[in-house]
Design a protein around this motif. Structure first.
Motif, PDB file in Angstrom:
ATOM      1  N   PRO A   1       2.020  -2.456  48.305  1.00 59.78           N
ATOM      2  CA  PRO A   1       2.086  -0.980  48.626  1.00 59.78           C
ATOM      3  C   PRO A   1       3.316  -0.644  49.419  1.00 59.78           C
ATOM      4  O   PRO A   1       3.789  -1.393  50.283  1.00 59.78           O
ATOM      5  CB  PRO A   1       0.694  -0.652  49.595  1.00 59.78           C
ATOM      6  CG  PRO A   1      -0.208  -2.024  49.081  1.00 59.78           C
ATOM      7  CD  PRO A   1       0.719  -3.128  48.508  1.00 59.78           C
ATOM      8  N   ILE A   2       3.841   0.498  49.217  1.00 55.02           N
ATOM      9  CA  ILE A   2       5.164   0.926  49.736  1.00 55.02           C
ATOM     10  C   ILE A   2       4.578   1.104  51.344  1.00 55.02           C
ATOM     11  O   ILE A   2       3.868   1.885  51.530  1.00 55.02           O
ATOM     12  CB  ILE A   2       5.535   2.273  49.396  1.00 55.02           C
ATOM     13  CG1 ILE A   2       6.174   1.986  47.878  1.00 55.02           C
ATOM     14  CG2 ILE A   2       6.803   2.839  50.070  1.00 55.02           C
ATOM     15  CD1 ILE A   2       7.260   0.820  47.714  1.00 55.02           C
ATOM     16  N   ARG A   3       5.459   0.462  52.340  1.00 55.12           N
ATOM     17  CA  ARG A   3       4.926   0.629  53.630  1.00 55.12           C
ATOM     18  C   ARG A   3       5.856   1.758  54.382  1.00 55.12           C
ATOM     19  O   ARG A   3       7.398   1.682  53.869  1.00 55.12           O
ATOM     20  CB  ARG A   3       5.115  -0.500  54.309  1.00 55.12           C
ATOM     21  CG  ARG A   3       4.029  -1.567  54.300  1.00 55.12           C
ATOM     22  CD  ARG A   3       3.800  -2.653  55.066  1.00 55.12           C
ATOM     23  NE  ARG A   3       3.750  -2.203  56.765  1.00 55.12           N
ATOM     24  CZ  ARG A   3       2.601  -1.929  57.188  1.00 55.12           C
ATOM     25  NH1 ARG A   3       1.581  -1.990  56.353  1.00 55.12           N
ATOM     26  NH2 ARG A   3       2.651  -1.700  58.536  1.00 55.12           N
ATOM     27  N   THR A   4       5.467   2.456  55.222  1.00 49.32           N
ATOM     28  CA  THR A   4       6.063   3.528  55.674  1.00 49.32           C
ATOM     29  C   THR A   4       6.486   3.342  57.122  1.00 49.32           C
ATOM     30  O   THR A   4       6.121   2.438  57.688  1.00 49.32           O
ATOM     31  CB  THR A   4       5.401   4.830  55.605  1.00 49.32           C
ATOM     32  OG1 THR A   4       4.298   4.820  56.360  1.00 49.32           O
ATOM     33  CG2 THR A   4       4.976   5.312  53.997  1.00 49.32           C
ATOM     34  N   VAL A   5       7.431   4.274  57.373  1.00 50.96           N
ATOM     35  CA  VAL A   5       7.937   4.402  59.106  1.00 50.96           C
ATOM     36  C   VAL A   5       6.654   4.356  60.149  1.00 50.96           C
ATOM     37  O   VAL A   5       6.506   3.880  61.029  1.00 50.96           O
ATOM     38  CB  VAL A   5       9.042   5.367  59.287  1.00 50.96           C
ATOM     39  CG1 VAL A   5       9.060   5.589  60.680  1.00 50.96           C
ATOM     40  CG2 VAL A   5      10.142   4.948  58.692  1.00 50.96           C
ATOM     41  N   ARG A   6       5.824   5.433  59.538  1.00 52.98           N
ATOM     42  CA  ARG A   6       4.795   5.765  60.280  1.00 52.98           C
ATOM     43  C   ARG A   6       3.804   4.472  60.585  1.00 52.98           C
ATOM     44  O   ARG A   6       3.195   4.258  61.506  1.00 52.98           O
ATOM     45  CB  ARG A   6       3.843   6.771  59.769  1.00 52.98           C
ATOM     46  CG  ARG A   6       2.892   7.336  60.546  1.00 52.98           C
ATOM     47  CD  ARG A   6       1.529   8.244  59.694  1.00 52.98           C
ATOM     48  NE  ARG A   6       2.372   9.519  59.195  1.00 52.98           N
ATOM     49  CZ  ARG A   6       2.460  10.520  59.908  1.00 52.98           C
ATOM     50  NH1 ARG A   6       2.104  10.646  61.051  1.00 52.98           N
ATOM     51  NH2 ARG A   6       3.171  11.696  59.372  1.00 52.98           N
ATOM     52  N   GLU A   7       3.466   3.679  59.307  1.00 58.59           N
ATOM     53  CA  GLU A   7       2.638   2.663  59.347  1.00 58.59           C
ATOM     54  C   GLU A   7       3.181   1.525  60.083  1.00 58.59           C
ATOM     55  O   GLU A   7       2.502   0.690  60.810  1.00 58.59           O
ATOM     56  CB  GLU A   7       2.469   2.151  57.869  1.00 58.59           C
ATOM     57  CG  GLU A   7       1.711   3.173  56.981  1.00 58.59           C
ATOM     58  CD  GLU A   7       1.669   2.652  55.558  1.00 58.59           C
ATOM     59  OE1 GLU A   7       0.432   2.385  55.066  1.00 58.59           O
ATOM     60  OE2 GLU A   7       2.676   2.324  54.880  1.00 58.59           O
ATOM     61  N   GLU A   8       4.506   1.555  60.132  1.00 57.22           N
ATOM     62  CA  GLU A   8       4.909   0.165  60.790  1.00 57.22           C
ATOM     63  C   GLU A   8       5.306   0.489  62.425  1.00 57.22           C
ATOM     64  O   GLU A   8       4.798  -0.203  63.345  1.00 57.22           O
ATOM     65  CB  GLU A   8       6.517   0.056  60.261  1.00 57.22           C
ATOM     66  CG  GLU A   8       6.821  -1.411  60.554  1.00 57.22           C
ATOM     67  CD  GLU A   8       6.071  -2.376  60.095  1.00 57.22           C
ATOM     68  OE1 GLU A   8       5.894  -3.420  60.647  1.00 57.22           O
ATOM     69  OE2 GLU A   8       5.616  -2.292  58.925  1.00 57.22           O
ATOM     70  N   ILE A   9       5.696   1.812  62.560  1.00 56.67           N
ATOM     71  CA  ILE A   9       6.075   2.047  64.332  1.00 56.67           C
ATOM     72  C   ILE A   9       5.273   3.085  64.835  1.00 56.67           C
ATOM     73  O   ILE A   9       5.446   3.642  65.770  1.00 56.67           O
ATOM     74  CB  ILE A   9       7.541   2.140  64.442  1.00 56.67           C
ATOM     75  CG1 ILE A   9       7.919   3.582  63.824  1.00 56.67           C
ATOM     76  CG2 ILE A   9       8.445   0.921  64.036  1.00 56.67           C
ATOM     77  CD1 ILE A   9       9.377   3.959  64.148  1.00 56.67           C
ATOM     78  N   GLY A  10       4.495   3.909  63.984  1.00 60.99           N
ATOM     79  CA  GLY A  10       3.872   5.076  64.244  1.00 60.99           C
ATOM     80  C   GLY A  10       2.881   4.896  65.536  1.00 60.99           C
ATOM     81  O   GLY A  10       2.696   6.001  66.369  1.00 60.99           O
ATOM     82  N   LYS A  11       2.393   3.614  66.143  1.00 62.14           N
ATOM     83  CA  LYS A  11       1.392   3.507  67.043  1.00 62.14           C
ATOM     84  C   LYS A  11       2.132   3.106  68.239  1.00 62.14           C
ATOM     85  O   LYS A  11       1.322   2.870  69.412  1.00 62.14           O
ATOM     86  CB  LYS A  11       0.496   2.448  66.818  1.00 62.14           C
ATOM     87  CG  LYS A  11      -0.559   2.952  65.571  1.00 62.14           C
ATOM     88  CD  LYS A  11      -1.731   1.891  65.268  1.00 62.14           C
ATOM     89  CE  LYS A  11      -2.449   2.479  64.262  1.00 62.14           C
ATOM     90  NZ  LYS A  11      -3.619   1.484  63.924  1.00 62.14           N
TER      91      LYS A  11
END
Length: 362
Positions: A187-197
């Motif tokens: 699945p394409i991982r996004t900026v939000r998924e990686e650093i959003g927390k």
């Protein structure tokens, strides 16, 4: 290591801070040592990986020095990413002397392969390398190996950034399973998924519990510019008084991707050695008025959140850490390479060694 995983012992040349090593280890490969000339790589490499860091110029290495590390398993792997600056689109000027030296490192890697004859070889590098004669010269060192290579878009294997890299796999065990193709389709991982927390910080602020979560300060003008920037937009969205004089000229109009923000729900642009600078690319945070932090850059390179880059009390140097992070092999790419090689060895176990002409399979 799973008991069903073939025991592959590896040496990582040009190891940097350990991106490729960490990925190979995650896949189950036993990395015995990393070699790099840069002393600043020693702490992050050894603090995060159970292997010694050898501070050496690869040009000065002999095959005998590496034999003892490669002979620790049932199969041997020589891995590496020779310095890519002479081929990078980000550094094409003023490097003629250094370019020749860096080409020499690619060929030194090949010479070590020819001398050591490991069972497996992998090389990762910038896509532009494939267009240069030095790559053809490198392939000549792989006589007797089955060789598969291609330019891989890293988003296909779960890296949350648009990053094209040349990946080469070579084996003395034949061609079966010698491909990254089975790693595609993540699945394409996004900026939000990686650093959003990650916790919010301001420009110039360093997080108290994570010294790497630190973003450079911005001038008053750049603060006005980033406040006027839209995720995925360009400086063309700004009011005229904010546009730099160099971008008003016809020649400057061809560089719309500087002074931009990332988009939450897309992969990031390629993380470069200057990724901490808002004016150096689309490195603005999607919603906070600052450039991405060094920790965010490392995570977009798929280093774990807790990967250690600094010894206790060590000061942050943006240029140095930006260089180390931007030049690293994404950990997830290293893991995909390791997974592919392990599967290849499994499929090839017990079969006679075969060779095939070099081609592009994946």
């Amino acid at each position: 290591m799973n008991e069903n995983t073939p025991h592959i012992s590896a040496v990582d040349l040009f190891c940097g801070v350990g991106g490729l090593t960490h990925g190979l280890v995650r896949s189950g490969i036993d990395v015995q040592a990393g070699v790099d000339l840069d002393p600043h790589c020693k702490y992050p490499f050894e603090a995060n990986n159970s292997a010694p860091f050898i501070e050496r110029d690869v040009n000065d290495l002999s095959a005998d020095e590496l034999n003892s590390y490669l002979n620790q398993g049932d199969y041997s792997l020589l891995a590496g990413c020779a310095p890519c600056q002479p081929f990078s689109t980000y550094s094409q000027s003023g490097r003629s002397k250094k370019r020749g030296l860096d080409w020499q490192l690619v060929l030194k890697f090949g010479a070590l392969v020819r001398e050591l004859q490991p069972d497996l070889v992998t090389m990762e590098n910038v896509a532009q390398l494939a267009k240069h004669t030095v790559f053809s010269d490198f392939l000549h060192f792989l006589k007797g190996y089955s060789v598969k290579w291609s330019v891989v878009e890293c988003t296909k294997i779960g890296v949350p950034q648009s990053r094209k890299r040349l990946v080469l796999l070579a084996s003395k065990l034949g061609t079966e399973g010698l491909t990254l193709e089975n790693q595609f389709g993540a699945p394409i991982r996004t900026v939000r998924e990686e650093i959003g927390k990650l916790p919010s910080i301001s420009a110039g602020e360093q997080h108290k519990r994570d010294p790497l979560h630190f973003s450079p300060s911005l001038s008053d003008m750049n603060l006005r510019r980033i406040k006027a920037s839209k995720p995925g937009g360009t400086w063309r969205d700004w009011d005229p008084e904010l546009i730099a004089a160099c971008h008003r000229r016809d020649t400057g109009a061809t560089y719309p991707s500087v002074y931009g923000r990332m988009e939450w729900d897309s992969p990031s642009p390629t993380i470069t050695t200057q990724c901490f600078g808002y004016g150096n690319g689309r490195f603005g945070h999607p919603v906070q008025d600052r450039a991405i932090s060094l920790r965010e850059a490392a995570m977009l390179q798929t280093f774990p959140r807790n990967y250690k880059f600094l010894a206790r009390g060590e000061q942050v140097h943006f240029n140095r850490l930006g260089r180390l992070i931007g030049n690293a092999v994404p950990v997830r790419l290293g893991e995909a390479i390791g997974d592919a090689l392990i599967e290849h060895v499994r499929l090839s176990t017990g079969e006679s060694v075969a060779t095939a002409p070099s081609d592009r399979l994946f």
